[in-house]
Design a protein around this motif. Structure first.
Motif, PDB file in Angstrom:
ATOM      1  N   LEU A 159       0.846  -1.194   0.000  1.00 56.16           N
ATOM      2  CA  LEU A 159       0.000   0.000   0.000  1.00 56.16           C
ATOM      3  C   LEU A 159       0.881   1.244   0.000  1.00 56.16           C
ATOM      4  O   LEU A 159       0.612   2.209   0.711  1.00 56.16           O
ATOM      5  N   ARG A 160       1.953   1.229  -0.760  1.00 62.76           N
ATOM      6  CA  ARG A 160       2.717   2.446  -0.933  1.00 62.76           C
ATOM      7  C   ARG A 160       1.873   3.459  -1.695  1.00 62.76           C
ATOM      8  O   ARG A 160       0.944   3.095  -2.417  1.00 62.76           O
ATOM      9  N   ALA A 161       2.211   4.715  -1.538  1.00 60.73           N
ATOM     10  CA  ALA A 161       1.426   5.753  -2.208  1.00 60.73           C
ATOM     11  C   ALA A 161       1.370   5.522  -3.722  1.00 60.73           C
ATOM     12  O   ALA A 161       0.341   5.761  -4.367  1.00 60.73           O
ATOM     13  N   SER A 162       2.467   5.025  -4.267  1.00 63.79           N
ATOM     14  CA  SER A 162       2.522   4.781  -5.708  1.00 63.79           C
ATOM     15  C   SER A 162       1.679   3.580  -6.129  1.00 63.79           C
ATOM     16  O   SER A 162       1.442   3.371  -7.320  1.00 63.79           O
ATOM     17  N   ASP A 163       1.235   2.769  -5.148  1.00 66.45           N
ATOM     18  CA  ASP A 163       0.419   1.590  -5.445  1.00 66.45           C
ATOM     19  C   ASP A 163      -1.069   1.899  -5.474  1.00 66.45           C
ATOM     20  O   ASP A 163      -1.858   1.064  -5.886  1.00 66.45           O
ATOM     21  N   ILE A 164      -1.442   3.085  -4.992  1.00 61.37           N
ATOM     22  CA  ILE A 164      -2.858   3.387  -4.792  1.00 61.37           C
ATOM     23  C   ILE A 164      -3.580   3.592  -6.116  1.00 61.37           C
ATOM     24  O   ILE A 164      -3.178   4.416  -6.941  1.00 61.37           O
ATOM     25  N   ASP A 165      -4.669   2.836  -6.270  1.00 59.60           N
ATOM     26  CA  ASP A 165      -5.532   2.972  -7.435  1.00 59.60           C
ATOM     27  C   ASP A 165      -6.643   3.984  -7.183  1.00 59.60           C
ATOM     28  O   ASP A 165      -7.023   4.735  -8.074  1.00 59.60           O
ATOM     29  N   TYR A 166      -7.178   3.941  -5.966  1.00 60.55           N
ATOM     30  CA  TYR A 166      -8.322   4.796  -5.640  1.00 60.55           C
ATOM     31  C   TYR A 166      -8.146   5.396  -4.249  1.00 60.55           C
ATOM     32  O   TYR A 166      -7.663   4.724  -3.324  1.00 60.55           O
ATOM     33  N   TRP A 167      -8.586   6.641  -4.137  1.00 60.60           N
ATOM     34  CA  TRP A 167      -8.621   7.351  -2.854  1.00 60.60           C
ATOM     35  C   TRP A 167     -10.058   7.739  -2.538  1.00 60.60           C
ATOM     36  O   TRP A 167     -10.843   8.053  -3.446  1.00 60.60           O
ATOM     37  N   GLY A 168     -10.386   7.761  -1.235  1.00 63.57           N
ATOM     38  CA  GLY A 168     -11.643   8.337  -0.822  1.00 63.57           C
ATOM     39  C   GLY A 168     -11.525   9.852  -0.772  1.00 63.57           C
ATOM     40  O   GLY A 168     -10.466  10.423  -1.029  1.00 63.57           O
ATOM     41  N   GLN A 169     -12.629  10.504  -0.411  1.00 62.86           N
ATOM     42  CA  GLN A 169     -12.642  11.960  -0.390  1.00 62.86           C
ATOM     43  C   GLN A 169     -12.088  12.514   0.919  1.00 62.86           C
ATOM     44  O   GLN A 169     -11.792  13.714   0.999  1.00 62.86           O
ATOM     45  N   GLY A 170     -11.945  11.666   1.919  1.00 62.03           N
ATOM     46  CA  GLY A 170     -11.372  12.064   3.193  1.00 62.03           C
ATOM     47  C   GLY A 170     -12.415  12.415   4.237  1.00 62.03           C
ATOM     48  O   GLY A 170     -13.525  12.848   3.925  1.00 62.03           O
ATOM     49  N   THR A 171     -12.047  12.207   5.491  1.00 62.83           N
ATOM     50  CA  THR A 171     -12.893  12.583   6.612  1.00 62.83           C
ATOM     51  C   THR A 171     -12.019  13.266   7.661  1.00 62.83           C
ATOM     52  O   THR A 171     -10.910  12.808   7.953  1.00 62.83           O
ATOM     53  N   GLN A 172     -12.508  14.364   8.205  1.00 62.82           N
ATOM     54  CA  GLN A 172     -11.711  15.168   9.131  1.00 62.82           C
ATOM     55  C   GLN A 172     -11.755  14.587  10.544  1.00 62.82           C
ATOM     56  O   GLN A 172     -12.851  14.301  11.063  1.00 62.82           O
ATOM     57  N   VAL A 173     -10.591  14.449  11.140  1.00 66.04           N
ATOM     58  CA  VAL A 173     -10.475  14.072  12.545  1.00 66.04           C
ATOM     59  C   VAL A 173      -9.752  15.210  13.253  1.00 66.04           C
ATOM     60  O   VAL A 173      -8.655  15.595  12.853  1.00 66.04           O
ATOM     61  N   THR A 174     -10.388  15.746  14.288  1.00 62.91           N
ATOM     62  CA  THR A 174      -9.791  16.826  15.057  1.00 62.91           C
ATOM     63  C   THR A 174      -9.739  16.423  16.514  1.00 62.91           C
ATOM     64  O   THR A 174     -10.764  16.056  17.100  1.00 62.91           O
ATOM     65  N   VAL A 175      -8.532  16.473  17.092  1.00 61.38           N
ATOM     66  CA  VAL A 175      -8.332  16.111  18.486  1.00 61.38           C
ATOM     67  C   VAL A 175      -7.955  17.374  19.241  1.00 61.38           C
ATOM     68  O   VAL A 175      -6.922  17.990  18.973  1.00 61.38           O
ATOM     69  N   SER A 176      -8.795  17.746  20.191  1.00 63.20           N
ATOM     70  CA  SER A 176      -8.552  18.962  20.960  1.00 63.20           C
ATOM     71  C   SER A 176      -7.720  18.646  22.196  1.00 63.20           C
ATOM     72  O   SER A 176      -7.854  17.571  22.794  1.00 63.20           O
ATOM     73  N   SER A 177      -6.878  19.608  22.569  1.00 68.59           N
ATOM     74  CA  SER A 177      -6.003  19.399  23.733  1.00 68.59           C
ATOM     75  C   SER A 177      -6.662  19.908  25.007  1.00 68.59           C
ATOM     76  O   SER A 177      -7.714  20.521  24.981  1.00 68.59           O
TER      77      SER A 177
END
Length: 122
Positions: A104-122
């Protein structure tokens, strides 16, 4: 054509937990490697975790022992269970599908999702 749709992101306090899901639709080969990458503001996208043919898993050192990757082939869904979250885990998390079964190297990726935001507050 394959579509990857992430869900489960959100705002959580330090030490909290979240579970990300990635639903894959389309022409899926269930033995292809899948995993997660993340990108924090101003930083390059980085590898988080992967699950390969046979179910073996691999993790970045920064998340080892805190994150668990799994997949349910019957549901075409990939998961990332995240515990003991830290502010430095804040990022957009992307689901990724490889064209190969073992890597699963970056160069191996065929498809990406659109992404989901994770925010961790201190």
């Amino acid at each position: 054509q394959v579509q990857l749709a992430e869900s489960g992101g959100g705002l959580v306090q330090t030490g909290g937990s979240l579970r990300l899901s990635c639903l894959a639709s389309g022409n899926i080969f269930n033995n292809r490697a899948m995993g997660w990458y993340r990108q924090a503001p101003g930083k390059q996208r980085e590898y988080v975790a992967a699950i390969i043919a046979g179910g073996s898993t691999n993790y970045a050192d920064s998340v080892k022992g805190r994150f668990t990757i799994s997949r349910d082939n019957a549901k075409n869904t990939l998961y990332l269970q995240m515990h003991s979250l830290k502010p430095e885990d804040t990022a957009v998390y992307y689901c990724a599908l490889s064209r190969f079964v073992l890597t699963l190297r970056a160069s191996d990726i065929d498809y990406w999702g659109q992404g989901t935001q994770v925010t961790v507050s201190s």
